[in-house]
Design an enzyme around this catalytic site. Sequence first.
Site, PDB file in Angstrom:
ATOM      1  N   ARG A  77      -5.797   5.237   4.295  1.00  0.00           N
ATOM      2  CA  ARG A  77      -5.719   4.798   2.898  1.00  0.00           C
ATOM      3  C   ARG A  77      -7.130   4.982   2.355  1.00  0.00           C
ATOM      4  O   ARG A  77      -8.002   4.148   2.600  1.00  0.00           O
ATOM      5  CB  ARG A  77      -5.270   3.342   2.808  1.00  0.00           C
ATOM      6  CG  ARG A  77      -3.844   3.137   3.291  1.00  0.00           C
ATOM      7  CD  ARG A  77      -3.312   1.752   2.927  1.00  0.00           C
ATOM      8  NE  ARG A  77      -1.899   1.651   3.252  1.00  0.00           N
ATOM      9  CZ  ARG A  77      -1.409   1.031   4.321  1.00  0.00           C
ATOM     10  NH1 ARG A  77      -2.210   0.438   5.163  1.00  0.00           N
ATOM     11  NH2 ARG A  77      -0.124   0.983   4.539  1.00  0.00           N
ATOM     12  N   ASP A 108       3.978   4.842  -2.023  1.00  0.00           N
ATOM     13  CA  ASP A 108       3.599   4.746  -3.440  1.00  0.00           C
ATOM     14  C   ASP A 108       2.095   4.883  -3.688  1.00  0.00           C
ATOM     15  O   ASP A 108       1.667   5.489  -4.673  1.00  0.00           O
ATOM     16  CB  ASP A 108       4.177   3.488  -4.100  1.00  0.00           C
ATOM     17  CG  ASP A 108       3.808   2.207  -3.381  1.00  0.00           C
ATOM     18  OD1 ASP A 108       3.226   2.274  -2.272  1.00  0.00           O
ATOM     19  OD2 ASP A 108       4.093   1.127  -3.926  1.00  0.00           O
ATOM     20  N   THR A 131       7.647   6.412   4.266  1.00  0.00           N
ATOM     21  CA  THR A 131       7.235   5.015   4.458  1.00  0.00           C
ATOM     22  C   THR A 131       8.412   4.247   5.039  1.00  0.00           C
ATOM     23  O   THR A 131       9.563   4.508   4.667  1.00  0.00           O
ATOM     24  CB  THR A 131       6.789   4.337   3.142  1.00  0.00           C
ATOM     25  OG1 THR A 131       6.761   2.911   3.340  1.00  0.00           O
ATOM     26  CG2 THR A 131       7.724   4.606   1.977  1.00  0.00           C
ATOM     27  N   ASP A 133       9.100   1.313   4.385  1.00  0.00           N
ATOM     28  CA  ASP A 133       9.510   0.240   3.467  1.00  0.00           C
ATOM     29  C   ASP A 133      10.741   0.568   2.618  1.00  0.00           C
ATOM     30  O   ASP A 133      11.371  -0.326   2.072  1.00  0.00           O
ATOM     31  CB  ASP A 133       8.353  -0.124   2.530  1.00  0.00           C
ATOM     32  CG  ASP A 133       7.119  -0.596   3.282  1.00  0.00           C
ATOM     33  OD1 ASP A 133       7.265  -1.019   4.434  1.00  0.00           O
ATOM     34  OD2 ASP A 133       6.006  -0.532   2.714  1.00  0.00           O
ATOM     35  N   ASP A 135      10.781   1.721  -0.307  1.00  0.00           N
ATOM     36  CA  ASP A 135      10.565   1.146  -1.636  1.00  0.00           C
ATOM     37  C   ASP A 135      10.231   2.203  -2.699  1.00  0.00           C
ATOM     38  O   ASP A 135       9.498   1.932  -3.641  1.00  0.00           O
ATOM     39  CB  ASP A 135       9.429   0.099  -1.564  1.00  0.00           C
ATOM     40  CG  ASP A 135       8.133   0.689  -1.034  1.00  0.00           C
ATOM     41  OD1 ASP A 135       8.147   1.822  -0.512  1.00  0.00           O
ATOM     42  OD2 ASP A 135       7.086   0.009  -1.139  1.00  0.00           O
ATOM     43  N   ARG A 177       6.538  -4.688   3.108  1.00  0.00           N
ATOM     44  CA  ARG A 177       5.615  -5.024   2.011  1.00  0.00           C
ATOM     45  C   ARG A 177       6.335  -5.894   0.983  1.00  0.00           C
ATOM     46  O   ARG A 177       6.778  -6.966   1.358  1.00  0.00           O
ATOM     47  CB  ARG A 177       5.059  -3.746   1.359  1.00  0.00           C
ATOM     48  CG  ARG A 177       3.739  -3.986   0.653  1.00  0.00           C
ATOM     49  CD  ARG A 177       3.192  -2.715   0.075  1.00  0.00           C
ATOM     50  NE  ARG A 177       2.653  -1.837   1.087  1.00  0.00           N
ATOM     51  CZ  ARG A 177       1.408  -1.904   1.564  1.00  0.00           C
ATOM     52  NH1 ARG A 177       0.594  -2.820   1.103  1.00  0.00           N
ATOM     53  NH2 ARG A 177       0.987  -1.081   2.475  1.00  0.00           N
TER      54      ARG A 177
HETATM   55  O1  F6P Z   1       3.806   0.354   3.945  1.00  0.00           O
HETATM   56  C1  F6P Z   1       4.071   0.294   5.311  1.00  0.00           C
HETATM   57  C2  F6P Z   1       3.576  -1.002   5.886  1.00  0.00           C
HETATM   58  O2  F6P Z   1       3.875  -1.004   7.276  1.00  0.00           O
HETATM   59  C3  F6P Z   1       4.142  -2.263   5.236  1.00  0.00           C
HETATM   60  O3  F6P Z   1       5.437  -2.575   5.660  1.00  0.00           O
HETATM   61  C4  F6P Z   1       3.110  -3.286   5.614  1.00  0.00           C
HETATM   62  O4  F6P Z   1       3.048  -4.304   4.652  1.00  0.00           O
HETATM   63  C5  F6P Z   1       1.825  -2.491   5.615  1.00  0.00           C
HETATM   64  O5  F6P Z   1       2.177  -1.122   5.725  1.00  0.00           O
HETATM   65  C6  F6P Z   1       0.871  -2.826   6.735  1.00  0.00           C
HETATM   66  O6  F6P Z   1      -0.286  -2.102   6.536  1.00  0.00           O
HETATM   67  P1  F6P Z   1      -1.459  -1.946   7.611  1.00  0.00           P
HETATM   68  O7  F6P Z   1      -1.006  -0.940   8.622  1.00  0.00           O
HETATM   69  O8  F6P Z   1      -2.617  -1.471   6.816  1.00  0.00           O
HETATM   70  O9  F6P Z   1      -1.636  -3.292   8.238  1.00  0.00           O
END
Ligand code: F6P
Length: 328
Positions: A77, A108, A131, A133, A135, A177
């Site tokens: 990210r 997104d 993803t 999610d 979403d 999420r």
């Molecule tokens: O968007 C995918 C996801 O796994 C979500 O379900 C979760 O909230 C988030 O990413 C967790 O992010 P990270 O891997 O940065 O902890």
Amino acid sequence: MKESAVKKIVVLTSGGDAPGMNAALRAVVRTASHYKIECYGVREGFNGLINDDFTKMGPRSVKNIITEGGTILKSARSLEFKTAAGRKKAFENCQKHGIDGMVCIGGDGTFRGAKVFNEEFGIKTIGVPGTIDNDIFGTDNTIGYDTALNTAMEAIDKIRDTATSHNRIFFVEVMGRDAGFIALNSGLATGAIGILIPEKKDSIEELFATFERAEKAGKASSIVVVAEGEKLGSIYDIAKATQTGFPSYDIRVAVLGHIQRGGSPSCADRVLASRLGYGAVIGLMDGKTNMMVGMKSNRMVYTAIDEAVKKHNEIDQDLLKISEILSI
Ligand code: F6P
């Protein structure tokens, strides 16, 4: 066949990884190769554009990856890509390599970055929804969702074994999420007595009434699936409130976490990823830009990226009702 609108493209995976991203990458690289379009893989999402981390890819670079979870390109990210200076550097590197098209596989956040970049510098861009999610608007399913759902289901099944042996109440948190798709469907599939999701206004009173109903029906152990984005409170708060309301209950909390992001993609995810990766390259060749490719009712469709991130697929409220009727 009319001339392709792109000659040299990049492909990257960005945001939270999802099972099937590799299958999508394979489809992009091999479709590009089939149509004689040069294709470069970019490492670690948008960071790779900024750091000039480009690798030329051909059909053999993606051999044997359709079965693999994660992403061989790695993901990130990128904070730097959120800055105008970072995006300028990224564009200069694209210019240097003569890139005229871009495939961004992600969620997104990835699409928002891709949209701004496209508006600033005009490189043709297609998004591929990857993803767990689910979403993203403009596709019935996102890549990785089906695998994550099955992983969650298998984990909850295992929790049920121990819950039953000890007459316990388990609260199980799943990812998603701000969306409750994983919770709703894994909850229904595992016979959870309660499913708490952010798309529904939940209350402790309602949850307590469910426990009372379960007790009356002779249930000695139960599962409640809680979406990580649940608005009622954290899973620990909800478990604590339940313990206060029902002091005799033996309660445990399990947070499934990142296990849901790993593993070999399911057949449905491999097929979806293959179709969307192919569709992304075909879209670019047709001159499409700032669009996302998705599958709706088994048909490939292109949706403006803006719409894909701003709109939301609705939760199927019927599933909640069915789960309520069937679980006790
Ligand atoms: O968007 C995918 C996801 O796994 C979500 O379900 C979760 O909230 C988030 O990413 C967790 O992010 P990270 O891997 O940065 O902890």
